[in-house]
Design an enzyme around this catalytic site. Structure first.
Site, short mmCIF file in Angstrom:
data_model
loop_
_atom_site.label_atom_id
_atom_site.label_comp_id
_atom_site.label_asym_id
_atom_site.label_seq_id
_atom_site.Cartn_x
_atom_site.Cartn_y
_atom_site.Cartn_z
N ASP A 68 21.30 11.91 0.77
CA ASP A 68 20.35 12.86 1.35
C ASP A 68 19.04 12.86 0.55
OD1 ASP A 68 22.34 13.61 3.10
OD2 ASP A 68 22.98 15.32 1.87
N1 URA Z 1 27.44 14.01 0.46
C1 URA Z 1 26.39 14.81 0.73
O1 URA Z 1 26.54 15.95 1.15
N2 URA Z 1 25.15 14.30 0.53
C2 URA Z 1 24.91 13.08 0.03
O2 URA Z 1 23.75 12.70 -0.15
C3 URA Z 1 26.02 12.27 -0.25
C4 URA Z 1 27.28 12.75 -0.02
#
Ligand code: URA
Length: 194
Positions: A68
Site C-alpha cells: 500500500d
Molecule cells: N497488507 C496490507 O494491509 N497492506 C500492505 O501493503 C501489505 C499487506
C-alpha cells in the site's frame, strides 16, 4: 514467420536478417519502498516506486506483490513473469513477514486466532494459518502466506485492532538489507530460492 501472435520460448532459435537474436536476460531487483510511493508503474496521486530504480527500461518491470501507499519495506521487481508467479500465487504459500505497529495493545488470543484463520470482511473463506510473534504490546511480526487486498490491515481489523504502521521485511528467503529508497540486484541464490 509472419504471425506475431506465435509464442516463442527462450530456447527457440530466432533469426532476423540472417542473424541469430539472443534473448535479453531477465532482471531481478529488490527495492526498499518509502512511504507515499505506489507500486504501480504509472504515477497516480503519488509517485511510482519505479522512479527509484535507475536501470534501462525500468517501466518494463513489474512488482511481485504490491504494498500500500502507506506501507514501507521490501518490494521485489522483475521482468520475469514466471518467477513472480511463484511469489504471488497463493498456491505456493510463499511467506511474507511484516513488522506491524498497532493502535491497541495486542490481546493474548490473537496469535491463536491468526493460526486458526480469521474471516476478513467481504471474504467467504478463512485466512490461511499465519504466525504472530509479539515484540512489544503494540509491536508484532506477522508471517502470512497469501496476499489478499490490504490483508494485514484487514486481519487486525477482524480482531478489533488497527494497524498504524506496516513494513515488509522478508519475502520467502529474501531479507530486506538496504536503506530506505535504495535498490539492488538480487543474488543468484536469492533468485533461485523461488
Ligand atoms: N497488507 C496490507 O494491509 N497492506 C500492505 O501493503 C501489505 C499487506
Amino acid at each position: 514467420m509472419t504471425n506475431e501472435a506465435v509464442q516463442v520460448h527462450e530456447n527457440n532459435c530466432i533469426m532476423l536478417d540472417g542473424q541469430m537474436l539472443t534473448p535479453r536476460p531477465s532482471r531481478y531487483i529488490m527495492v526498499h519502498k518509502p512511504l507515499d510511493t505506489i507500486c504501480s508503474n504509472v504515477d497516480e496521486g503519488y509517485p511510482s516506486l519505479f522512479h527509484l530504480i535507475n536501470v534501462e527500461r525500468a517501466f518494463d518491470l513489474h512488482v511481485a506483490g504490491r504494498l500500500d501507499t502507506d506501507t514501507t519495506g521490501l518490494v521485489l521487481v522483475t521482468d520475469d513473469g514466471r518467477w513472480s508467479y511463484n511469489i504471488i500465487t497463493p498456491k505456493k504459500h510463499c511467506e511474507k513477514v511484516y513488522r506491524v505497529g498497532l493502535r491497541d495493545p495486542i490481546v493474548v488470543d490473537v496469535a491463536t486466532r491468526f493460526q486458526q484463520g480469521v474471516l476478513l470482511q467481504g471474504e467467504k473463506s478463512l485466512t490461511r494459518p499465519a504466525k504472530l510473534e509479539i515484540l512489544g504490546p503494540k509491536d508484532v511480526l506477522l508471517t502470512i502466506t497469501e496476499g489478499k487486498f490490504h490483508q494485514v490491515k484487514r486481519m487486525f481489523a477482524a480482531v478489533g485492532n488497527r494497524v498504524v504502521s506496516l513494513h515488509r521485511q522478508k519475502i520467502g528467503e529474501i531479507n530486506l538489507d538496504i536503506e530506505l529508497g535504495q535498490w539492488r540486484y538480487l543474488t543468484t541464490d536469492e533468485i533461485q530460492s523461488f
